[in-house]
Design a protein around this motif. Structure first.
Motif, PDB file in Angstrom:
ATOM      1  N   THR A 163      -6.301   0.806  -3.091  1.00 54.10           N
ATOM      2  CA  THR A 163      -5.969   1.607  -1.919  1.00 54.10           C
ATOM      3  C   THR A 163      -4.674   2.377  -2.113  1.00 54.10           C
ATOM      4  O   THR A 163      -4.581   3.541  -1.744  1.00 54.10           O
ATOM      5  CB  THR A 163      -5.835   0.685  -0.683  1.00 54.10           C
ATOM      6  N   LEU A 173      -5.445  -4.371  -3.193  1.00 49.62           N
ATOM      7  CA  LEU A 173      -5.048  -3.341  -2.231  1.00 49.62           C
ATOM      8  C   LEU A 173      -3.997  -2.413  -2.821  1.00 49.62           C
ATOM      9  O   LEU A 173      -4.035  -1.200  -2.627  1.00 49.62           O
ATOM     10  CB  LEU A 173      -4.525  -3.973  -0.944  1.00 49.62           C
ATOM     11  N   GLU A 179      -3.957  -8.846  -2.404  1.00 48.93           N
ATOM     12  CA  GLU A 179      -2.811  -7.943  -2.291  1.00 48.93           C
ATOM     13  C   GLU A 179      -2.731  -7.002  -3.485  1.00 48.93           C
ATOM     14  O   GLU A 179      -2.457  -5.822  -3.345  1.00 48.93           O
ATOM     15  CB  GLU A 179      -1.498  -8.732  -2.156  1.00 48.93           C
ATOM     16  N   ILE A 205       0.839  -1.206   0.000  1.00 51.72           N
ATOM     17  CA  ILE A 205       0.000   0.000   0.000  1.00 51.72           C
ATOM     18  C   ILE A 205       0.874   1.256   0.000  1.00 51.72           C
ATOM     19  O   ILE A 205       0.584   2.221  -0.708  1.00 51.72           O
ATOM     20  CB  ILE A 205      -0.963  -0.014   1.202  1.00 51.72           C
TER      21      ILE A 205
END
Length: 75
Positions: A70, A66, A63, A7
């Motif tokens: 994100t 994200l 993953e 992230i």
């Protein structure tokens, strides 16, 4: 810890892309209204929608979702 690094890396990439694209859009606009910010936010919302749609239709890992949604789009 791996997820935080994904992230964070995505946020770095997204933040730089956001700044560059915002400046590009704003310089093309002669108005004082922040069209660069508006444009980047609309593009980001659209991109998050695409990421979530693709994650439902493909075998995208959580993953990767994200990292893209994100990290890059959220950053």
């Amino acid at each position: 810890m791996k997820i935080l690094l994904l992230i964070g890396t995505g946020s770095f990439i997204g933040g730089v892309l956001r700044y560059v694209l915002s400046q590009f859009i704003q310089t093309k606009s002669l108005a004082t209204f922040p069209f660069g910010t508006l444009g980047v936010n609309i593009i980001g919302c659209f991109a998050i929608g695409i990421v979530f749609a693709l994650s439902e239709k493909t075998n995208m890992s959580p993953e990767m979702r994200l990292f893209l949604a994100t990290g890059i789009c959220g950053g």
